[in-house]
Design a protein around this motif. Structure first.
Motif, PDB file in Angstrom:
ATOM      1  N   TRP A  52      -7.271  -1.353   6.768  1.00 21.90           N
ATOM      2  CA  TRP A  52      -8.669  -1.563   6.628  1.00 21.90           C
ATOM      3  C   TRP A  52      -8.996  -0.405   5.639  1.00 21.90           C
ATOM      4  O   TRP A  52     -10.025  -0.665   4.866  1.00 21.90           O
ATOM      5  N   ASN A  53      -8.518   0.751   5.741  1.00 20.96           N
ATOM      6  CA  ASN A  53      -9.449   1.886   5.181  1.00 20.96           C
ATOM      7  C   ASN A  53      -8.396   2.521   4.130  1.00 20.96           C
ATOM      8  O   ASN A  53      -8.614   3.771   3.902  1.00 20.96           O
ATOM      9  N   SER A  54      -7.697   1.706   3.796  1.00 22.20           N
ATOM     10  CA  SER A  54      -6.478   2.205   2.543  1.00 22.20           C
ATOM     11  C   SER A  54      -5.700   3.479   3.158  1.00 22.20           C
ATOM     12  O   SER A  54      -4.896   4.053   2.393  1.00 22.20           O
ATOM     13  N   GLY A  55      -5.523   3.697   4.477  1.00 20.15           N
ATOM     14  CA  GLY A  55      -4.742   4.785   5.103  1.00 20.15           C
ATOM     15  C   GLY A  55      -3.266   4.554   5.138  1.00 20.15           C
ATOM     16  O   GLY A  55      -2.373   5.579   5.293  1.00 20.15           O
ATOM     17  N   ASN A  56      -3.048   3.304   5.319  1.00 19.07           N
ATOM     18  CA  ASN A  56      -1.483   2.944   5.255  1.00 19.07           C
ATOM     19  C   ASN A  56      -1.382   1.756   4.401  1.00 19.07           C
ATOM     20  O   ASN A  56      -1.803   0.602   4.473  1.00 19.07           O
ATOM     21  N   THR A  57      -0.285   1.993   3.642  1.00 19.68           N
ATOM     22  CA  THR A  57       0.248   0.898   2.890  1.00 19.68           C
ATOM     23  C   THR A  57       1.856   0.789   2.908  1.00 19.68           C
ATOM     24  O   THR A  57       2.674   1.712   3.410  1.00 19.68           O
ATOM     25  N   TYR A  58       2.172  -0.347   2.733  1.00 17.04           N
ATOM     26  CA  TYR A  58       3.685  -0.667   2.806  1.00 17.04           C
ATOM     27  C   TYR A  58       4.421  -1.633   1.832  1.00 17.04           C
ATOM     28  O   TYR A  58       3.524  -2.677   1.782  1.00 17.04           O
ATOM     29  N   TYR A  59       5.572  -1.450   1.388  1.00 17.88           N
ATOM     30  CA  TYR A  59       6.009  -2.546   0.483  1.00 17.88           C
ATOM     31  C   TYR A  59       7.027  -2.851   0.577  1.00 17.88           C
ATOM     32  O   TYR A  59       8.043  -2.313   1.295  1.00 17.88           O
ATOM     33  N   SER A  70      -3.976  -1.564  -3.781  1.00 22.78           N
ATOM     34  CA  SER A  70      -5.261  -0.885  -3.273  1.00 22.78           C
ATOM     35  C   SER A  70      -6.460  -1.706  -2.738  1.00 22.78           C
ATOM     36  O   SER A  70      -6.403  -2.966  -3.119  1.00 22.78           O
ATOM     37  N   ARG A  71      -7.468  -1.274  -2.635  1.00 24.04           N
ATOM     38  CA  ARG A  71      -8.778  -1.904  -2.122  1.00 24.04           C
ATOM     39  C   ARG A  71     -10.027  -1.387  -2.381  1.00 24.04           C
ATOM     40  O   ARG A  71     -10.059  -0.245  -2.492  1.00 24.04           O
ATOM     41  N   ASP A  72     -11.143  -2.027  -2.612  1.00 24.92           N
ATOM     42  CA  ASP A  72     -12.463  -1.552  -2.710  1.00 24.92           C
ATOM     43  C   ASP A  72     -13.341  -2.202  -1.958  1.00 24.92           C
ATOM     44  O   ASP A  72     -13.507  -3.275  -1.944  1.00 24.92           O
ATOM     45  N   ASN A  73     -13.701  -1.735  -0.732  1.00 20.50           N
ATOM     46  CA  ASN A  73     -14.398  -2.333   0.369  1.00 20.50           C
ATOM     47  C   ASN A  73     -15.809  -2.451   0.006  1.00 20.50           C
ATOM     48  O   ASN A  73     -16.652  -3.236   0.667  1.00 20.50           O
TER      49      ASN A  73
END
Length: 125
Positions: A52-59, A70-73
């Motif tokens: 939710w806060n872009s703190g964790n990504t996984y591929y 990426s995200r722009d809340n």
């Protein structure tokens, strides 16, 4: 939550595309988002996920180093930047969202409760 994916198209191998997924609703900033893809005759496959806060990504391993989620809340939008595209990346790409309060790695179809309609990416050789 309604999700609208866009940005797909036809690109040559080695090219780039950026997918976008716009979400409705007030809970976007509190949910995990993911991208999946489905090639003809194959099962839906996990591609990438972001917390939710872009703190964790996984591929998935096959896109590591080439794709970036990426995200722009503030815009209720999640993106998938795809570089160095390969013909095997050809698929319909779907964005997905979890319910608020869902704690998961987010690499499985059943982790998600809401799905967009998909956008077709075709990579020519």
């Amino acid at each position: 939550v309604q999700l609208q994916a866009s940005g797909g198209g036809l690109v040559q191998a080695g090219g780039s595309l950026r997918l976008s997924c716009a979400a409705s609703g007030r809970t976007f900033s509190s949910v995990r988002m993911g991208w999946f893809r489905q090639a003809p005759g194959k099962e839906r496959q996990f591609v990438a996920t972001i917390s939710w806060n872009s703190g964790n990504t996984y591929y998935v391993d096959s896109v590591k180093g080439r794709f970036t989620i990426s995200r722009d809340n503030t815009r209720n939008t999640v993106y998938l930047q795809m570089n160095s595209l390969k013909p095997e990346d050809t698929a319909v790409y779907y964005c997905a969202a979890t319910r608020p309060g869902t704690f998961t790695i987010g690499n499985r179809v059943y982790d998600y409760d809401y799905w967009g309609q998909g956008t077709l990416v075709t990579v020519s050789s």
